[in-house]
Structures are given as structure tokens and as C-alpha cells.
Design an enzyme around this catalytic site. Structure first.
Site, PDB file in Angstrom:
ATOM      1  N   TYR A  15      15.819 -10.858   6.959  1.00 18.41           N
ATOM      2  CA  TYR A  15      15.352 -10.053   5.829  1.00 18.41           C
ATOM      3  C   TYR A  15      14.246  -9.129   6.296  1.00 18.41           C
ATOM      4  CZ  TYR A  15      11.157 -12.908   5.844  1.00 18.41           C
ATOM      5  OH  TYR A  15      10.001 -13.521   6.237  1.00 18.41           O
TER       6      TYR A  15
ATOM      7  N   PHE B 158       5.987  -5.460   4.476  1.00 14.69           N
ATOM      8  CA  PHE B 158       5.005  -6.533   4.565  1.00 14.69           C
ATOM      9  C   PHE B 158       5.493  -7.738   5.361  1.00 14.69           C
ATOM     10  CE2 PHE B 158       7.254  -7.113   0.523  1.00 14.69           C
ATOM     11  CZ  PHE B 158       7.671  -8.438   0.618  1.00 14.69           C
ATOM     12  N   ASP B 159       6.778  -7.826   5.643  1.00 16.00           N
ATOM     13  CA  ASP B 159       7.274  -8.951   6.433  1.00 16.00           C
ATOM     14  C   ASP B 159       8.709  -8.666   6.856  1.00 16.00           C
ATOM     15  OD1 ASP B 159       7.171 -11.365   7.737  1.00 16.00           O
ATOM     16  OD2 ASP B 159       7.487 -12.597   5.964  1.00 16.00           O
TER      17      ASP B 159
ATOM     18  N   ILE C 189      10.464 -18.151  -3.354  1.00 21.34           N
ATOM     19  CA  ILE C 189      10.339 -17.545  -4.675  1.00 21.34           C
ATOM     20  C   ILE C 189      11.678 -17.652  -5.420  1.00 21.34           C
ATOM     21  CG2 ILE C 189       8.431 -16.002  -4.082  1.00 21.34           C
ATOM     22  CD1 ILE C 189      10.467 -13.755  -3.699  1.00 21.34           C
TER      23      ILE C 189
ATOM     24  N   TYR D  61       5.735 -12.943  -7.016  1.00 16.67           N
ATOM     25  CA  TYR D  61       4.400 -13.524  -6.934  1.00 16.67           C
ATOM     26  C   TYR D  61       3.531 -13.262  -8.152  1.00 16.67           C
ATOM     27  CZ  TYR D  61       5.931 -14.358  -2.250  1.00 16.67           C
ATOM     28  OH  TYR D  61       6.669 -14.801  -1.186  1.00 16.67           O
TER      29      TYR D  61
ATOM     30  N   PHE E 108      13.809  -6.215  -0.993  1.00 15.58           N
ATOM     31  CA  PHE E 108      14.263  -6.940   0.183  1.00 15.58           C
ATOM     32  C   PHE E 108      15.626  -6.441   0.639  1.00 15.58           C
ATOM     33  CE2 PHE E 108      11.319 -10.149  -1.518  1.00 15.58           C
ATOM     34  CZ  PHE E 108      10.643 -10.515  -0.364  1.00 15.58           C
TER      35      PHE E 108
END
Length: 219
Positions: A136, A146-147, A166, A192, A208
């Protein structure tokens, strides 16, 4: 209703394009991960674990091929595992995710999910409780990444239905097939919520690119 029933309902709802109301909320949870996360951050709302890494100060490691993964498995007596190869270039994005990006090819749900499957393979769908492996890349709506599991060099794993990620991830992955790719915008209520989490501002929708590459067993 129990949280588990709501998560299962969400998974079914996303797969069948059924509206879901009143997402589960109110549980404390935490996010661990690679930089810039570093430490656990306690959250309220629907968030649980997204990712974990102890390589806080290290750069990305080379991506392991399916052959290398199965060579390591053979050394410890595990049978070969079917792992979908991917280089991650399809998940690269620059610029903000505007309304023009989420065009008519995306499905838009009343609960805020916006998604598009990028392919339609013949693979099987994961079962509740099964270990799933996926690559991902995650972005904020302004285009900030961010990731990324692609950058880490190996897929991320979790057990479906165990509430260790999540709830948006539970919903999306539960509706995917092995080898399938999806681009999805997850609304804050299923991500979040209202807490600042590392670089993720409160009430952020998250985009994502997700690719389901293996089902079952650890790789």
C-alpha cells in the site's frame, strides 16, 4: 451492536455497495509505524493499528521478490507461498487529490468512501481471521505521502476481522480478491477520526493505493 458485527457489516456493505450508518467508535487504539510515526500514538475513535516498524532511523530496504520470500520460507521448513509481484509504480502520485481525480470511474458511497478497483483478477477473497498480505501507499488529500509498504520492501500483514487495523482497511480488504488493486478514499470516521496522528491532521480523509498480494501464512 457489538463492534465485530459492525465491522462485518461494513465489509459486506462495501463489497455490495450498501450504505452503512453509525460506524463503530469510542475505542482507544494506537498507531505504530515507520518514520515519521516512530512511537505509539494513542487515539480515540475507530482507529487501531495501521502499520508497525522498528526501522525508525533506517532507509528503505530492497524489495524482496517472491523467489527470495520462498527461499527464506524453505530454510525454516515452510511450503512455498503464492506472492503477487509488484513494483509499486502504479501507486505513485503527485499533487493534490482533487474532485477531478475522483471522476466517474470511481464509486462514491453515502458514508464517504470513494473507491475504484484497478483490475479484476480471478483470485479468491480473504476469509475472516485469515492472514492477509498487501502492499500500500497512503496519502493525505493534499498529496502528501505519509506511509508506504512498497518503500519498505515487503508487504504489510494483518489478520482480517481481528480489529488490528483501521476499520476502513477491514472493509476494503474484505472486499478484495487476491491480486486485486484498489484506489480508495477512506473518510475520517473509518480512519483516525479527530486526533492528530503523526503527520495526519484531525478529521483527515486518507487515500490509499492497496494491492492484495498473498493470503494465509507469514512471509
Amino acid at each position: 451492536k457489538p463492534l465485530g458485527m459492525l465491522v462485518v457489516g461494513l465489509i459486506v456493505g462495501l463489497a455490495l455497495n450498501v450504505d452503512i450508518k453509525n460506524p463503530p467508535c469510542g475505542r482507544r487504539a494506537a498507531l505504530g509505524g515507520s518514520p515519521p510515526f516512530g512511537r505509539r500514538a494513542a487515539l480515540g475513535g475507530t482507529a487501531l493499528w495501521l502499520a508497525a516498524s522498528t526501522r525508525a532511523n533506517a532507509g528503505p530496504r530492497p524489495k524482496a521478490s517472491a523467489q527470495e520470500i520462498n527461499e527464506r520460507r524453505a530454510l525454516v521448513g515452510l511450503p512455498p507461498l503464492s506472492v503477487i509481484e509488484s513494483d509499486g509504480t502504479w501507486a505513485e502520485h503527485s499533487g493534490a487529490f482533487t474532485a477531478d481525480f475522483f471522476d466517474a470511474t470511481f464509486k462514491k458511497r453515502d458514508d464517504g468512501f470513494v473507491y475504484k478497483f484497478a483490475n479484476d483478477p480471478e483470485g479468491e477473497k480473504p476469509q475472516q481471521g485469515q492472514l492477509v498480505s498487501l502492499y500500500y501507499t497512503g496519502y493525505l488529500e493534499d498529496g502528501t505521502m505519509f506511509d508506504s509498504a512498497y518503500d519498505k520492501g515487503r508487504p504489510f500483514q494483518f489478520r482480517l476481522g481481528k480489529q488490528t487495523v483501521i476499520t476502513g482497511w477491514e472493509a476494503v480488504v474484505g472486499g478484495m480478491k487476491l491480486g486485486q488493486k484498489v484506489i480508495v478514499k477512506i473518510p475520517p470516521a473509518f480512519a483516525y477520526g479527530g486526533r492528530q496522528t503523526g503527520p495526519i491532521p484531525p478529521e483527515s480523509s486518507l487515500i490509499f493505493y492497496m494491492e492484495l498480494v498473498a493470503l494465509g501464512d507469514k512471509i
